[in-house]
Design a protein around this motif. Structure first.
Motif, mmCIF file in Angstrom:
data_model
loop_
_atom_site.group_PDB
_atom_site.id
_atom_site.type_symbol
_atom_site.label_atom_id
_atom_site.label_comp_id
_atom_site.label_asym_id
_atom_site.label_seq_id
_atom_site.Cartn_x
_atom_site.Cartn_y
_atom_site.Cartn_z
ATOM 1 N N PHE A 18 0.868 -1.185 0.000
ATOM 2 C CA PHE A 18 0.000 0.000 0.000
ATOM 3 C C PHE A 18 0.900 1.227 0.000
ATOM 4 O O PHE A 18 1.236 1.792 1.046
ATOM 5 N N VAL B 55 1.185 3.767 -5.286
ATOM 6 C CA VAL B 55 1.662 3.709 -6.674
ATOM 7 C C VAL B 55 0.599 3.145 -7.614
ATOM 8 O O VAL B 55 0.313 3.728 -8.649
ATOM 9 N N ARG B 56 0.013 2.011 -7.249
ATOM 10 C CA ARG B 56 -0.870 1.330 -8.205
ATOM 11 C C ARG B 56 -2.354 1.459 -7.903
ATOM 12 O O ARG B 56 -3.181 1.484 -8.801
ATOM 13 N N TYR B 57 -2.729 1.458 -6.624
ATOM 14 C CA TYR B 57 -4.140 1.522 -6.249
ATOM 15 C C TYR B 57 -4.222 2.092 -4.846
ATOM 16 O O TYR B 57 -3.207 2.238 -4.160
ATOM 17 N N ASP C 180 8.133 14.247 -4.448
ATOM 18 C CA ASP C 180 9.004 13.259 -5.072
ATOM 19 C C ASP C 180 8.578 11.882 -4.568
ATOM 20 O O ASP C 180 7.593 11.765 -3.840
ATOM 21 N N LEU C 181 9.326 10.876 -4.951
ATOM 22 C CA LEU C 181 8.945 9.511 -4.610
ATOM 23 C C LEU C 181 8.875 9.301 -3.093
ATOM 24 O O LEU C 181 7.927 8.720 -2.567
ATOM 25 N N MET C 182 9.887 9.787 -2.386
ATOM 26 C CA MET C 182 9.927 9.599 -0.937
ATOM 27 C C MET C 182 8.730 10.276 -0.272
ATOM 28 O O MET C 182 8.100 9.720 0.629
ATOM 29 N N TYR D 115 5.615 8.184 -0.826
ATOM 30 C CA TYR D 115 5.542 7.043 0.100
ATOM 31 C C TYR D 115 5.174 7.512 1.510
ATOM 32 O O TYR D 115 4.280 6.975 2.151
ATOM 33 N N ARG E 192 1.381 6.902 3.178
ATOM 34 C CA ARG E 192 1.249 5.922 4.259
ATOM 35 C C ARG E 192 0.938 6.594 5.594
ATOM 36 O O ARG E 192 0.185 6.058 6.402
#
Lengths: 483, 488
Positions: B321, B324-326, B335-337, B340, B344
């Protein structure tokens, strides 16, 4: 200061299973993004992995081929890290109990000697997907076709002492995995790639230097270049009084340099633990023995047979046994023409040249082994000479006809009729009084060289079809008679 | 509210007293009218349910009806339901619509059962009170000030309130049995591997097991018949055909050896709960059973070991979870970090984050041996305890929980106090043995369940005992309304 280079390789071999390691999705290169995926590969909530036993058979086959210990009780572990192309947030791999334990591989060095390289372990793991950074403006695309593709990661001991040794080891691994049929070994498509752990230490020092890990090298040529350029970098740093950082680096082939990966691409603590969704794999001696018995002839065995049975040189035998497909092709050629030496010359010569030029694998060669065998037979029975044979080979490559058809169409049939050749020789001698005079005036030991002119003239007159041996003999006899 | 048992509805459907469409409509109307008091449903799937009901009626008309054909039930909201959102009571999956059906769901649908909706739960099945839900706490139909137990609290409340005759649950450390005990239901956690986990959103994979929550043991046996059996899609599924769990219900209990572990009756146990349990044991003795004192010496260690193993697995299971996808994705990630971290941090509730942190810590380099490996050793000790005990006796009995349902909010400040609630239930998950709860009385109007544990694959035996006990008692037939009328 004299430095010693220390190299260990981690080779990733994509196994040639029909479906993925933990799902029924197909494994094929080049499909449209995300079309070869199931719930499992997409990391959907509630989806569970099911182990593909074909991958087990392949891993055990590899283990027996390198005479390694086989893990009778092996366990899948989760390697936890976050990355967008890792859909579950972990990679299913093996940690404490790999399927293949300690083994070894012998490589041939340039001086002809053999060196034994230790294999620490080989374990099964799933591949990640791919992040596509260039296709979408300001965004990253994720393609999970490769997700859960089966890999065998083969870890060596730090036993290699030069980039050339590393290449020899990688080539040998390539020969083995293709011979035992567990991978197509296609490096361009990523079926085989490696990480190289490279460090240097002063010659004579026991303690290993700090290593850098060069990631994802996918050609034999790049292995050599990447290691050499990394070694130079490390020597420069140490000789300037600096220190090597233990880090992961990428080889940039365009710039021929290594550079550190961004720290975000590295995870420090993977929190490995046994995967609770998969049962441990337990295998018995009977399973292993059956696989060992079914092993095909391995590259070293085949190479030795080429030397002892077919009287090839060690070098040719080594080259020809380097991949199963190549060795099979070679033997098929011999089966037709029954001339190992000539077959070896053609396979490692003309055929290899054409494959290289067209960047092609042996399997894709447009000239079949049977055709090449027939062609060599035509050389042996004096139907054509070598020059004509090369023309035929080119035509075969372009698939314009059969061996005999091309010889007929192109008028390449060698003229071995003594009368016809004699007439041509006489014509050339009669038409070249100046050169005949020079021949007669020359010292005896220099006459051989001068024969070349007359040879050329006769071959030209015959449009290349005269049997060169006969022409040579006749010219010598006739010219010497004039002296 | 229907307040009918599953068998009753099944019989009335086959007698033609009403159609599946009619009972489904009734049940959905009941949920709409009454569930605001309990908050037991997250999603009611009227349209899909009526389609399924119509198909069931057609099937019955064609003469192919099974026991469950046309019978409405509810799924705990972590069973993936194709085309019907599955939230795990989390903001993370608030709008997640699975593209597939869980194996259990497929099996129930294959019998013609009608899924009327998805029940509330502790977020990702983490909790013992159903207070950890993004969709709000569930209230106990027996006492609206009390918790229904957790994590299958919505399923328990829905059945206890008579909104549905049966519901699915999952039990990782007591999540079927404890809410069954708190809500006066019959609930069974089968042997690990008996019911496929495929399509059930994982909390702790080595402990999770699905089972039914019903009014009677007979209903539970019928539900389990549909749910259980080998599934090639779940590698931990046992390659063994499930028996007919109703076949042994009427076996007499003469000669049955029942073990009472002294560790189940220690100082932490509410004396009034102990009285209920001992009274129940006496009745079972009267049915011909022999009562034996036994010991499970490592029981106490099950709490620390469980709260290392379960969070460790959860920390990994919940990594997917990631926005990214659902599922939930934070707004405008830098950014990516950032994607995430904020996804979360914002998407998971407090207890879920606590367990992810605990599990991540326990698996970290340098701590792994001291926590995870040690916890696995304890798990082995607990398994061995049960093996020794079950070599001596046929089944083990005791309380399901140390107290009856506690007040809403009373344990939320102290997670450790909440974890202690699971002392009697965790060990069955650690060992993988089947265990169930059956109604055994009331303390101050709040139900008390009798805990029955057996050897691997002994579900039929457990259900047999519960059924025999239910033939001589009527605790299981009492409803919150009938109970109130009696002034208990």
């Amino acid at each position: 200061m004299a430095w010693e280079i220390v190299i260990g390789l981690e080779i990733h071999v994509q196994l040639a299973t029909k479906s993925k390691l933990f799902s029924g999705a197909k494994v094929a290169f080049g499909a449209a993004p995300n079309t070869q995926t199931t719930l499992v590969d997409l990391g959907m909530p509630g989806a569970l992995p099911v182990f593909n036993e074909e991958a087990l058979r392949m891993a055990v086959t590899f283990g027996t081929a390198i005479d390694a210990e086989i893990g009778k009780h092996s366990v899948f572990a989760r390697k936890n890290y976050f990355y967008p192309d890792s859909p579950k947030g972990y990679q299913t791999s093996q940690m404490d109990h790999p399927i293949v334990g300690i083994g070894h591989l012998d490589i041939q060095l340039e001086d002809g000697s053999t060196k034994r390289i230790g294999v620490t372990r080989a374990h099964l793991e799933e591949d990640a997907g791919k992040s596509l950074h260039d296709d979408f403006d300001g965004m990253t695309g994720i393609d999970l076709n490769r997700s859960s593709t089966p890999l065998l990661e083969i870890v060596s001991e730090p036993d290699m002492r030069s980039a050339k040794e590393a290449v020899a080891y990688m080539r040998k691994m390539h020969a083995i995995v293709t011979t035992i049929g567990i991978s197509d070994g296609n490096m361009a498509e990523g079926s085989m790639r490696c990480d190289a752990n490279v460090s240097i230490r002063p010659k004579g020092q026991e303690k290993l230097g700090t290593r850098a890990e060069l990631k994802n090298i996918n050609s034999f040529r790049f292995i050599e270049r990447a290691i050499n350029v990394e070694v130079e970098r490390q020597i420069d740093i140490l000789e300037d009084g600096g220190k090597i950082a233990q880090e992961t680096r990428l080889y940039d082939a365009d710039k021929n340099e290594t550079r550190p990966m961004r720290s975000k691409e590295e995870a420090n603590d993977y929190r490995y633990f046994p995967c609770p969704d998969l049962l441990p794999i337990n295998i018995d001696d009977a399973y292993i023995d059956a696989i060992r018995k079914a092993l095909p002839e391995l590259p070293d065995q085949r190479s030795a047979r080429f030397v002892s049975q077919l009287s090839l040189s060690e070098y040719d035998a080594g080259v020809l046994s380097a991949s199963r497909a190549l060795a099979d092709y070679f033997e098929a050629v011999v089966a037709v023409c029954n001339d190992p030496k000539l077959s070896a010359n053609w396979v490692t010569g003309e055929l290899a040249k054409f494959l290289n030029q067209n960047n092609m694998e042996i399997n894709a060669a447009p000239v079949s082994a049977e055709q090449l065998g027939q062609l060599i037979s035509r050389i042996k029975d004096d139907t054509i000479n070598t020059k004509g044979a090369k023309t035929v080979f080119e035509e075969l490559w372009d698939q314009t006809g059969t061996v005999d058809g091309i010889i007929a169409d192109k008028g390449l049939k060698q003229v071995s009729d003594m009368g016809a050749i004699e007439a041509m020789v006489d014509d050339v001698i009669a038409a070249s009084p100046k050169q005949v005079q020079q021949y007669r005036d020359a010292e005896v030991e220099k006459r051989g060289k001068m024969l070349g002119f007359f040879m050329g003239q006769v071959m030209k007159a015959s449009k290349g079809s005269a049997n060169p041996g006969q022409v040579n003999g006749l010219l010598k006899k006739k010219l010497d008679a004039l002296c | 509210m229907t307040n009918k048992t599953l068998i009753q509805i099944s019989n009335e459907l086959s007698a033609g007293q009403y159609s599946s469409r009619e009972i489904t409509q009734d049940i959905i109307a009941g949920i709409k009218t009454h569930d605001h008091q309990f908050n037991s449903f997250i999603t009611v799937s009227e349209e899909l349910a009526l389609e399924q009901a119509d198909a069931a009626d057609a099937r019955r008309a064609a003469g192919h009806a099974d026991l469950l054909t046309g019978v409405p039930f509810a799924h705990k909201d972590l069973f993936c339901t194709q085309g019907l959102r599955t939230t795990c009571a989390s903001k993370m999956l608030e709008d997640f619509i699975p593209p597939y059906e869980s194996t259990v769901g497929q099996r129930l649908l294959a019998t013609g059962a009608v899924c009327v909706g998805k029940t509330n739960m502790d977020e990702f099945a983490m909790g013992s009170s159903n207070e950890n839900s993004y969709f709000g706490a569930v209230k106990n139909p027996w006492d609206l000030n009390a918790v229904p137990g957790g994590s299958s609290g919505g399923s328990a409340a829905a059945v206890a309130a008579g909104l549905v005759p049966a519901a699915t649950g999952t039990d990782t450390g007591g999540s079927i049995r404890q809410p069954a005990s708190f809500c006066n239901l019959t609930g069974i956690k089968p042997t690990y591997g008996r019911v496929s986990r495929f399509g059930i959103v994982a909390y702790a994979s080595s402990l999770d097991q699905a089972g039914p929550m019903c009014t009677t043991a007979e209903d539970a046996a019928v539900m389990l018949n549909a749910m259980a059996g080998f599934d090639p899609q779940d590698s931990t599924s046992v390659q063994q055909d499930a028996p007919d769990f109703t076949a042994d219900l009427n076996q007499p209990l003469a000669g049955l050896k029942v073990g009472l572990p002294k560790e189940f009756f220690g100082s932490g146990l509410d004396p009034q709960v102990a009285d209920c349990i001992m009274a129940a044991v006496k009745q079972i003795e009267a049915l011909g059973a022999q009562i034996v004192d036994i010991s499970l010496p490592n029981l106490e260690l099950s709490i620390p070991a469980y709260y290392v193993i379960a969070p460790s697995e959860a920390s990994s299971n919940l990594s997917r979870f990631d926005g990214v996808r659902y599922g939930y994705r934070c707004d405008q990630p830098e950014d990516l970090m950032d994607l995430y971290c904020r996804t979360r941090a914002e998407g998971f509730g407090k207890e879920v984050k606590r367990r992810i942190m605990v599990g991540t810590y326990a698996l970290s380099e340098g701590y792994y041996d001291a926590y995870y490996v040690k916890a696995q050793r304890i798990r082995r000790l607990i398994k061995d305890d049960f093996a020794r005990a079950l070599a001596q006796v046929d089944v083990i009995m005791g309380p399901v929980a140390p107290t009856p349902a506690f007040d809403l909010g009373s344990n939320t400040k102290d997670p450790v106090a909440m974890y202690l609630e699971d002392i009697y239930t965790l060990s069955a998950n650690m060992a993988g043995i089947p265990a169930m709860s059956t109604p055994a009385g009331f303390v101050n109007g709040r139900p008390v369940g009798l805990h029955i544990m057996g050897n691997y694959f002994a579900e039929a035996k457990l259900l047999n005992i519960a059924h025999q006990y239910q033939q001589v008692t009527d605790w299981h037939l009492q409803t919150p309304t009938s109970n109130t009328e009696k002034g208990a």
